[in-house]
Write an enzyme that holds these catalytic residues in place. Structure first.
Site, PDB file in Angstrom:
ATOM      1  N   LEU A 427       0.843  -1.223   0.134  1.00  0.00           N
ATOM      2  CA  LEU A 427       0.080   0.045   0.004  1.00  0.00           C
ATOM      3  C   LEU A 427       0.805   1.315   0.029  1.00  0.00           C
ATOM      4  O   LEU A 427       0.402   2.169  -0.560  1.00  0.00           O
ATOM      5  CB  LEU A 427      -0.805   0.005   1.335  1.00  0.00           C
ATOM      6  CG  LEU A 427      -1.936  -1.122   1.326  1.00  0.00           C
ATOM      7  CD1 LEU A 427      -2.608  -0.857   2.650  1.00  0.00           C
ATOM      8  CD2 LEU A 427      -2.961  -0.816   0.235  1.00  0.00           C
ATOM      9  N   GLY A 428       2.080   1.127   0.624  1.00  0.00           N
ATOM     10  CA  GLY A 428       2.780   2.309   0.387  1.00  0.00           C
ATOM     11  C   GLY A 428       4.153   1.736   1.160  1.00  0.00           C
ATOM     12  O   GLY A 428       4.260   1.069   1.959  1.00  0.00           O
ATOM     13  N   GLY A 430       7.786   3.645   2.919  1.00  0.00           N
ATOM     14  CA  GLY A 430       8.426   4.795   3.397  1.00  0.00           C
ATOM     15  C   GLY A 430       9.908   4.647   3.868  1.00  0.00           C
ATOM     16  O   GLY A 430      10.340   3.531   3.696  1.00  0.00           O
ATOM     17  N   GLY A 431      10.520   5.554   4.578  1.00  0.00           N
ATOM     18  CA  GLY A 431      11.803   5.654   4.927  1.00  0.00           C
ATOM     19  C   GLY A 431      12.196   4.483   6.075  1.00  0.00           C
ATOM     20  O   GLY A 431      13.158   3.853   6.215  1.00  0.00           O
ATOM     21  N   GLY A 433       9.885   1.640   6.529  1.00  0.00           N
ATOM     22  CA  GLY A 433       9.061   0.463   6.497  1.00  0.00           C
ATOM     23  C   GLY A 433       8.084   0.368   5.453  1.00  0.00           C
ATOM     24  O   GLY A 433       7.929   1.232   4.474  1.00  0.00           O
ATOM     25  N   THR A 434       7.498  -0.775   5.392  1.00  0.00           N
ATOM     26  CA  THR A 434       6.384  -1.087   4.190  1.00  0.00           C
ATOM     27  C   THR A 434       5.034  -1.511   4.700  1.00  0.00           C
ATOM     28  O   THR A 434       4.961  -2.182   5.743  1.00  0.00           O
ATOM     29  CB  THR A 434       7.114  -2.135   3.375  1.00  0.00           C
ATOM     30  OG1 THR A 434       8.377  -1.875   3.043  1.00  0.00           O
ATOM     31  CG2 THR A 434       6.334  -2.005   1.879  1.00  0.00           C
ATOM     32  N   VAL A 435       3.963  -1.068   4.092  1.00  0.00           N
ATOM     33  CA  VAL A 435       2.735  -1.255   4.546  1.00  0.00           C
ATOM     34  C   VAL A 435       1.976  -2.091   3.356  1.00  0.00           C
ATOM     35  O   VAL A 435       2.022  -1.762   2.423  1.00  0.00           O
ATOM     36  CB  VAL A 435       1.843  -0.121   4.825  1.00  0.00           C
ATOM     37  CG1 VAL A 435       0.562  -0.578   5.490  1.00  0.00           C
ATOM     38  CG2 VAL A 435       2.337   0.948   5.851  1.00  0.00           C
ATOM     39  N   LYS A 449       1.906  -3.319   8.895  1.00  0.00           N
ATOM     40  CA  LYS A 449       3.152  -2.533   8.717  1.00  0.00           C
ATOM     41  C   LYS A 449       4.044  -3.346   9.219  1.00  0.00           C
ATOM     42  O   LYS A 449       4.500  -3.783  10.327  1.00  0.00           O
ATOM     43  CB  LYS A 449       2.887  -1.272   9.626  1.00  0.00           C
ATOM     44  CG  LYS A 449       4.164  -0.358   9.721  1.00  0.00           C
ATOM     45  CD  LYS A 449       3.565   1.105   9.827  1.00  0.00           C
ATOM     46  CE  LYS A 449       3.758   1.405  11.328  1.00  0.00           C
ATOM     47  NZ  LYS A 449       3.207   2.814  11.665  1.00  0.00           N
ATOM     48  N   ASP A 546       3.096  13.988  14.266  1.00  0.00           N
ATOM     49  CA  ASP A 546       3.321  14.148  12.747  1.00  0.00           C
ATOM     50  C   ASP A 546       1.946  14.288  12.204  1.00  0.00           C
ATOM     51  O   ASP A 546       1.841  13.365  11.327  1.00  0.00           O
ATOM     52  CB  ASP A 546       4.115  12.983  12.554  1.00  0.00           C
ATOM     53  CG  ASP A 546       4.800  13.163  11.077  1.00  0.00           C
ATOM     54  OD1 ASP A 546       4.887  14.370  10.688  1.00  0.00           O
ATOM     55  OD2 ASP A 546       5.300  12.338  10.449  1.00  0.00           O
TER      56      ASP A 546
END
Ligand SMILES: *[C@@H]1O[C@H](CO)[C@@H](O)[C@H](O)[C@H]1NC(C)=O
Ligand SMILES: *[C@@H]1O[C@H](CO)[C@@H](O)[C@H](O)[C@H]1NC(C)=O
Ligand SMILES: *[C@@H]1O[C@H](CO)[C@@H](O)[C@H](O)[C@H]1NC(C)=O
Ligand SMILES: *[C@@H]1O[C@H](CO)[C@@H](O)[C@H](O)[C@H]1NC(C)=O
Ligand SMILES: *[C@@H]1O[C@H](CO)[C@@H](O)[C@H](O)[C@H]1NC(C)=O
Ligand SMILES: *[C@@H]1O[C@H](CO)[C@@H](O)[C@H](O)[C@H]1NC(C)=O
Ligand SMILES: *[C@@H]1O[C@H](CO)[C@@H](O)[C@H](O)[C@H]1NC(C)=O
Ligand SMILES: *[C@@H]1O[C@H](CO)[C@@H](O)[C@H](O)[C@H]1NC(C)=O
Ligand SMILES: *[C@@H]1O[C@H](CO)[C@@H](O)[C@H](O)[C@H]1NC(C)=O
Ligand SMILES: *[C@@H]1O[C@H](CO)[C@@H](O)[C@H](O)[C@H]1NC(C)=O
Length: 743
Positions: A427-428, A430-431, A433-435, A449, A546
């Site tokens: 799904l996404g 990032g710096g 990890g991965t979802v 996640k 955040d």
């Protein structure tokens, strides 16, 4: 003594009179010094009596003729009688003329075909509230006129005897009716007969026709003989102020009201804002409604406080107010979570017990499994332990409520759910990890996640957070369903929110301006509510750290879910700050926090202020595509407000759908949220309350449902490939806890 008894009484009466006159001013319907009645009919501004041009808007004059008793009202200098002025609807009820055409022994004797012409006046016959009706047994009635286009309409009615008539129904036996087109300002009626009433003239010598308010005229046999003079035929006309649109006009509506363009062409109307009532055409005509005074107007469970334009409910101590299904409810605050506070002896014992259990398991398994399998199992168990599994299990068994809300998933379960962490399920990224999207055996969809490597010293805090976050049960906070500790790094399993991030809906191509004003307000109010809850309702304040549009997920109904909790301690604190800069959430970062490194709730308030600005302008928080001074949205926004150019930078759809007053109020709120000094910013609770008040107003009946939006609501959830960043993914935030591990 200063006065005697009588004087005191006189004073008292006087005071009473003054108070009475004050209440009268409150309900003022005209400009000061203007007559507001003609006979028993109220003449509210913008209408006024013709004698005093100061008292009415151009063309809105009423001639009050005292030659009649009671006096009659006429529109302007003409002879159209006014029965009632409807301020709210923007309509007048007038007495309409009737056309007739009479015969005797097969010869026409007399007729009258009056011509009604309002071309020069701001009045239009309302097409839905009026009908054209003809009465007669040998009748062809035509109505002709022009409303920009020429039109001709009409109907035919016949009958051969009085006995065939049905009282009360107008269906071409003695009576017929038809609709009139939109926007009729003038019309003429022409009546003709096929047979000169030669067979029916004894009971029906004439044909009659008129425009009349729907459902007012009730046909009966006796009307066939003569209708003239018997009945008033009221008709409803729409009016509008001037011949300009709201944008062009120089006269605007009073305080706490808004302007709406007339749908009949040029001109406009005013309406009091929701929560206000009175005459919107007067400068101070719209007055706050006290919703608390009327039980039917508020849905408070606890105490009700009237506020300008709205009201607020306050809940008794120990509960927290939250909007549930559009109603405010008092919800019990979540329980105090201090499971780890005095954990010291328990945790030793638990670890011992856990290790014992582990040995037992490992030992017994070796009897059945091959060496390789045993090695794998052992690895998993080690990870489980390393990742704090024992601690978590022990804590869970301490708290029954957690057992049902948080689940410990096994590695196999998640492998199967994510199709062995297939690329297509991502799904996404990032710096940190991965979802992945995962489907559990019971067909429920979850987001998994998978984080990067863990710093071992953070484990205890991580477990704490899993416990705390799994306790948070707020409809606008994404739900943590559980975790898996058997893998090298812990996996977190979240509720799957299927409609992408707020960022996606505001900024991504093809979706720009896709969110209605009402949706934006709802998202803002819900997000603020969730943050206020985290800051104040939970016994331990939780700071999100955040807040940004990529961390606000939307479901299929565009309800907000604040996401991105839980794995925060997976990243050491010092690294985070560095990466936050590199990651580019700089646009949201509280400048005070950058300087002092002191984390407070006000940092979330700052970031939320930026999200508000994003919702209002449709601009990104930080964009290098904008000129240098405008790169930072917060600075750009605040300086535009200072220069009175706010409306130039707002998204067009926002300007169109939101009332100016509302927009200004939210802009002002956003500005307060981003004040440099955190102490001067409002608390999240204050922000949430203000937005909730505005959100109530935002449920305007006059905001039309966008057909495109309806489509979006009904359509397929957006393709998972469109999540380029996803709210589950930013692992940079930290949840501040008043207790931590190791001390
Ligand atoms: C005004 O008075 C007339 C008769 O005197 C009555 O029929 C009518 O309903 C009254 N109108 C209003 C608005 O009170
Ligand atoms: C008002 O109406 C009366 C009676 O219908 C008429 O005589 C008079 O001229 C009108 N006044 C104006 C200013 O048109
Ligand atoms: C018009 O004709 C009808 C029917 O013949 C008659 O009753 C009525 O008095 C006439 N009206 C006028 C104003 O001539
Ligand atoms: C006609 O009247 C109805 C009911 O009052 C109103 O909803 C509608 O907007 C009016 N139509 C026009 C064209 O103004
Ligand atoms: C219709 O109403 C009139 C009075 O308005 C009455 O005299 C007549 O008998 C009624 N006819 C029927 C068929 O109901
Ligand atoms: C119309 O008249 C008929 C008979 O005269 C009566 O039964 C009916 O209730 C009336 N309808 C309305 C809406 O007044
Ligand atoms: C009414 O219509 C008929 C034909 O339909 C026409 O001969 C007559 O001139 C018209 N009368 C008026 C007053 O317009
Ligand atoms: C608008 O109204 C003003 C006065 O009411 C008039 O002078 C002007 O000609 C009108 N303009 C249009 C386009 O109808
Ligand atoms: C109401 O409008 C007047 C001008 O008509 C303005 O001076 C005043 O400040 C307004 N009051 C509020 C409460 O907005
Ligand atoms: C309502 O307000 C009163 C007075 O401020 C207070 O005593 C009472 O406890 C409140 N009740 C609730 C349900 O909040």
């Amino acid at each position: 003594m200063l006065f005697d008894k009588e004087e005191a009484m006189v004073l008292c009466v006087l005071l009473h009179l003054i108070l009475l006159s004050l209440t009268a001013v409150h309900a003022q319907q005209t400009l000061p010094g203007c007559e507001d009645k003609c006979g028993n009919v109220t003449v509210p501004y913008p209408f006024g009596l013709i004698e005093d041009p100061k008292c009415y808007r151009p063309q809105m004059d009423i001639n009050c003729s005292h030659s009649f008793n009671p006096p009659k009202l006429f529109l302007g200098k003409g002879n159209i009688e006014v029965l009632e002025i409807l301020l709210e609807e923007g309509q007048v009820r007038i007495k309409n003329s009737i056309a007739w055409d009479c015969y005797k022994n097969g010869a026409r004797t007399n007729w009258s075909f009056p011509w009604t012409n309002m071309n020069a006046q701001p009045y239009t016959f309302n097409d839905t509230r009026n009908r054209f009706i003809a009465v007669g047994c040998d009748t062809l009635a035509l109505i002709t006129g022009s409303n920009g286009r020429d039109y001709t309409g009409g109907c035919v009615s016949g009958c051969d005897s009085q006995q065939s008539i049905i009282n009360g129904t107008c269906s071409s036996i003695g009576c017929c009716e038809t609709l009139i087109p939109k926007g009729v300002k003038n019309f003429k009626v022409n009546l003709t007969s096929f047979n000169s009433h030669s067979d029916t003239w004894k009971f029906n010598p004439c044909s009659f026709a008129f425009i009349v308010e729907k459902d007012v005229y009730n046909f009966s046999v006796s009307d066939l003989f003569d209708l003239r003079g018997r009945t008033e035929f009221p008709a409803v006309m729409d009016w509008a102020i001037g011949n300009k649109t709201c944008k062009e006009a120089d006269f605007v509506c009073g305080n706490y009201s808004h302007c709406v363009d007339s749908i009949n062409g040029p001109g406009y109307l005013c309406h009091c804002n929701n929560g206000y009532e009175g005459n919107p055409y007067l400068p101070n005509g719209c007055q706050d409604i006290n919703e608390c005074a009327d039980k039917n107007m508020n849905d408070c469970e606890g105490n009700c406080t009237n506020t300008p334009g709205s009201y607020r409910c306050s809940c008794p101590p120990g509960t927290y107010d939250e909007v549930v299904q559009d109603k405010l409810r008092c919800i019990p605050s979540p329980p105090v979570i201090n499971a780890v506070k005095n954990r010291f002896p328990v945790w030793q014992v638990a670890l011992g017990m856990g290790l014992g259990l582990l040995f037992l398991l490992v030992g017994s398994s070796s009897l059945y499994w091959g060496v390789e399998k045993r090695r794998l199992f052992k690895l998993k168990a080690e990870f489980f332990q390393k990742n704090g599994g024992m601690l978590l299990q022990q804590q869970m068994s301490n708290r029954e409520s957690t057992v049902e809300s948080t689940k410990i998933f096994t590695a196999e379960e998640l492998e199967k759910a994510t199709n062995n962490y297939d690329e297509g399920q991502i799904l996404g990224r990032g710096g940190y990890g991965t979802v992945y999207k995962g489907i559990l055996p019971n067909h429920s969809i979850v987001a998994v996640k998978k984080s990067k490597l863990v710093d071992e010293t953070q484990i205890e805090q991580f477990i704490n957070e899993v416990v705390i976050l799994s306790q948070i049960n707020h409809r606008n906070v994404v739900k943590l369903l559980g975790c898996c500790l058997e893998t090298e790094v812990p996996l977190l399993i979240y509720e799957f929110v299927n409609n992408g991030t707020l960022f996606h809906h505001i900024h991504d191509e093809g979706l720009v301006a896709s969110l209605s004003w009402e949706t934006r307000l709802t998202i803002a109010a819900e997000t603020a509510g969730a943050l206020a809850y985290l800051h104040s309702a939970a016994s331990i304040p939780i700071i999100h750290r955040d807040i940004k549009s990529t961390n606000i997920l939307l479901d299929e109904n565009y309800r907000a879910r604040v996401s991105d909790f839980g794995a925060s301690r997976l990243v050491p604190l010092d690294q985070t700050q560095l990466t936050t800069l590199v990651q580019g959430t700089l646009g949201y970062l509280d400048p005070e926090y950058l300087q002092t490194s002191q984390l407070t709730e006000k940092s979330d308030v700052y970031s939320f202020g930026i999200v508000l600005m994003e919702l209002l302008t449709g601009e990104k928080a930080l964009s290098f595509e904008r000129p240098e001074q405008e790169r930072n949205l917060s600075m750009h926004f605040v300086s535009s407000m200072k220069q009175n150019r706010l409306f130039e930078i707002l998204e067009e759809r926002v300007v169109q759908e939101g009332s100016q007053e509302q927009i200004l109020e939210i802009a002002e709120l956003a500005k307060r949220c981003v004040r440099l000094n955190g102490d001067e910013r409002p608390t999240m609770k204050e922000v949430a309350m203000e937005l909730e008040g505005l959100w109530r107003l935002g449920k305007h009946p006059w905001v039309q449902q966008d057909p495109q939006e309806t489509e979006l609501l009904l359509g397929e959830p957006s393709d998972s490939s469109s999540y380029n960043t996803t709210g589950y993914d930013s692992l940079k935030d930290h949840v501040k806890l008043s207790f931590g591990g190791g001390r």
